[in-house]
Design a protein around this motif. Structure first.
Motif, mmCIF file in Angstrom:
data_model
loop_
_atom_site.group_PDB
_atom_site.id
_atom_site.type_symbol
_atom_site.label_atom_id
_atom_site.label_comp_id
_atom_site.label_asym_id
_atom_site.label_seq_id
_atom_site.Cartn_x
_atom_site.Cartn_y
_atom_site.Cartn_z
ATOM 1 N N SER A 61 0.903 -1.188 -0.087
ATOM 2 C CA SER A 61 0.128 0.180 -0.181
ATOM 3 C C SER A 61 0.856 1.269 -0.139
ATOM 4 C CB SER A 61 -0.956 0.002 1.362
ATOM 5 O OG SER A 61 -1.544 1.273 1.283
ATOM 6 N N GLU A 62 0.376 2.186 -0.798
ATOM 7 C CA GLU A 62 1.245 3.200 -0.980
ATOM 8 C C GLU A 62 1.007 4.322 0.545
ATOM 9 O OE1 GLU A 62 -2.008 6.125 -3.359
ATOM 10 O OE2 GLU A 62 -0.111 5.668 -4.307
ATOM 11 N N SER A 63 0.151 4.109 1.184
ATOM 12 C CA SER A 63 -0.091 4.414 2.489
ATOM 13 C C SER A 63 -0.329 3.902 3.834
ATOM 14 C CB SER A 63 -1.625 5.215 2.513
ATOM 15 O OG SER A 63 -2.405 4.370 2.244
ATOM 16 N N SER A 64 0.969 2.810 3.447
ATOM 17 C CA SER A 64 1.109 1.933 4.630
ATOM 18 C C SER A 64 2.696 1.814 5.034
ATOM 19 C CB SER A 64 0.586 0.490 4.395
ATOM 20 O OG SER A 64 -0.710 0.497 4.368
ATOM 21 N N PHE A 65 2.816 1.683 6.358
ATOM 22 C CA PHE A 65 4.086 2.112 6.742
ATOM 23 C C PHE A 65 4.425 1.073 7.840
ATOM 24 C CE2 PHE A 65 2.556 5.828 5.407
ATOM 25 C CZ PHE A 65 3.802 6.405 4.444
ATOM 26 N N LEU A 66 5.714 0.680 8.059
ATOM 27 C CA LEU A 66 6.298 -0.243 9.362
ATOM 28 C C LEU A 66 6.819 0.636 10.397
ATOM 29 C CD1 LEU A 66 8.275 -3.325 7.443
ATOM 30 C CD2 LEU A 66 5.878 -3.167 8.441
ATOM 31 N N ALA A 67 6.352 0.252 11.549
ATOM 32 C CA ALA A 67 6.970 0.740 12.835
ATOM 33 C C ALA A 67 7.519 -0.117 13.742
ATOM 34 C CB ALA A 67 5.848 1.736 13.248
ATOM 35 N N GLN A 68 8.582 -0.043 14.457
ATOM 36 C CA GLN A 68 9.143 -0.884 15.047
ATOM 37 C C GLN A 68 9.564 -0.285 16.358
ATOM 38 O OE1 GLN A 68 12.215 -3.420 13.237
ATOM 39 N NE2 GLN A 68 12.501 -4.587 14.912
ATOM 40 N N ALA A 69 9.194 -1.068 17.354
ATOM 41 C CA ALA A 69 9.610 -0.646 18.829
ATOM 42 C C ALA A 69 10.136 -1.861 19.477
ATOM 43 C CB ALA A 69 8.507 0.142 19.660
ATOM 44 N N GLY A 70 11.259 -2.273 19.809
ATOM 45 C CA GLY A 70 11.813 -3.211 20.274
ATOM 46 C C GLY A 70 11.675 -4.540 19.243
ATOM 47 N N ASP A 71 11.085 -5.493 19.763
ATOM 48 C CA ASP A 71 10.859 -6.628 19.086
ATOM 49 C C ASP A 71 9.670 -6.649 18.274
ATOM 50 O OD1 ASP A 71 13.468 -7.649 19.492
ATOM 51 O OD2 ASP A 71 12.425 -8.936 21.205
ATOM 52 N N GLU A 72 8.706 -5.496 18.733
ATOM 53 C CA GLU A 72 7.272 -5.471 17.923
ATOM 54 C C GLU A 72 7.479 -4.696 16.823
ATOM 55 O OE1 GLU A 72 3.855 -2.955 19.616
ATOM 56 O OE2 GLU A 72 3.464 -5.025 20.571
ATOM 57 N N ILE A 73 6.907 -5.451 15.994
ATOM 58 C CA ILE A 73 6.496 -4.717 14.451
ATOM 59 C C ILE A 73 5.184 -4.323 14.212
ATOM 60 C CG2 ILE A 73 7.158 -4.694 11.763
ATOM 61 C CD1 ILE A 73 9.145 -6.850 12.477
ATOM 62 N N SER A 74 4.839 -3.234 13.765
ATOM 63 C CA SER A 74 3.586 -2.979 13.614
ATOM 64 C C SER A 74 3.306 -2.328 12.026
ATOM 65 C CB SER A 74 2.822 -1.710 14.471
ATOM 66 O OG SER A 74 2.988 -2.370 15.755
ATOM 67 N N VAL A 75 2.038 -2.284 11.427
ATOM 68 C CA VAL A 75 1.882 -1.634 10.147
ATOM 69 C C VAL A 75 0.960 -0.464 10.558
ATOM 70 C CG1 VAL A 75 0.594 -2.020 8.068
ATOM 71 C CG2 VAL A 75 2.000 -3.736 8.873
ATOM 72 N N VAL A 76 1.386 0.751 10.076
ATOM 73 C CA VAL A 76 0.610 1.983 10.174
ATOM 74 C C VAL A 76 -0.118 2.339 8.770
ATOM 75 C CG1 VAL A 76 0.915 4.131 10.955
ATOM 76 C CG2 VAL A 76 2.212 2.732 12.157
ATOM 77 N N ARG A 77 -1.157 2.497 8.876
ATOM 78 C CA ARG A 77 -1.921 2.878 7.531
ATOM 79 C C ARG A 77 -2.586 3.938 7.786
ATOM 80 N NH1 ARG A 77 -6.291 -0.525 4.055
ATOM 81 N NH2 ARG A 77 -6.613 1.081 2.464
ATOM 82 N N LEU A 78 -2.632 4.891 6.533
ATOM 83 C CA LEU A 78 -3.059 6.266 6.833
ATOM 84 C C LEU A 78 -4.159 6.338 5.844
ATOM 85 C CD1 LEU A 78 0.086 8.662 6.891
ATOM 86 C CD2 LEU A 78 -1.329 7.961 8.977
ATOM 87 N N TRP A 79 -5.455 6.726 6.224
ATOM 88 C CA TRP A 79 -6.478 6.832 5.315
ATOM 89 C C TRP A 79 -6.436 8.324 4.900
ATOM 90 C CZ3 TRP A 79 -6.844 2.159 7.550
ATOM 91 C CH2 TRP A 79 -7.517 1.286 6.812
#
Length: 208
Positions: free
Chosen positions: A16-34
């Motif tokens: 997705s052109e509006s989705s990003f990875l965010a990492q804090a320690g060992d936890e990886i999340s996907v951040v999507r902006l509408w």
């Protein structure tokens, strides 16, 4: 997690052109902006969150971790867990007929589970409560209504390339309440024959 201090970077694989990875320690999340309303209007993000919440444990969708409503110029933001796997459209040319059949069997099982999520009527979801606005008379076939992904291309399926199992079903923007078998028909329209045959057999093993 402070999302904007966690080093946002574009999600790999062109998901997705509006989705990003965010990492804090060992936890990886996907951040999507509408950034822009989708076909469902301004409630699109809320409908997608509701669908992912409903489907957890039924089909592989990410865990919803945080939701921020739009405020002023800030768009809606949804944080989910990261799903492993590779996009099936990129894997298809690399798979043997036997591997295609293994993937197809798992795709068929996923489709059968979706076809088991009942809806009161056919129509479009209109809000976060998944209230269904009926289709105009005659627009869709009457009968049993179920949850339909609506755009289940190979690019919207993540697959573990070793275990050959589906690890993610992505992008629910076209989801609606529709006819059983609609998603199967979509998959059969693009799937190589070994994958298509195995998907149909697995689906028919439940609903045939």
């Amino acid at each position: 997690m402070d999302l904007f201090d966690s080093g946002l970077r574009p999600l790999p694989g062109g998901r997705s052109e509006s989705s990003f990875l965010a990492q804090a320690g060992d936890e990886i999340s996907v951040v999507r902006l509408w950034v822009r309303p989708d076909r469902r209007g301004s409630e699109g993000y809320a409908i997608e969150v509701a669908l992912m919440t409903l489907l957890r444990g039924i089909v592989p969708v990410p865990e919803v971790r945080e939701v921020r409503r739009p405020v002023g110029d800030m768009p809606a933001l949804v944080v989910t867990g990261f799903l492993p796997g590779e996009r099936l459209d990129e894997l298809l040319p690399l798979l043997s007929d036997e591997q295609l059949a293994a993937v197809g069997a798992d795709v068929g099982r996923i489709l059968a589970r979706l076809a088991g999520v009942p809806m009161l009527r056919a129509g479009e979801f209109r809000d976060a409560e998944l209230i269904v606005a009926p289709f105009p008379p005659g627009e869709r076939t009457a009968g049993r209504a179920v949850l339909v992904h609506g755009d289940l291309t190979a690019a919207r399926l993540l697959v573990d390339p070793v275990r050959l199992r589906v690890t993610g079903v992505l992008d629910w923007e076209a989801a609606h309440a529709g006819s059983p078998g609609d998603d199967l028909a979509s998959v059969l329209s693009w799937a190589p024959q070994p994958l298509a045959d195995a998907a149909r057999a697995a689906y028919d093993g439940v609903w045939g």
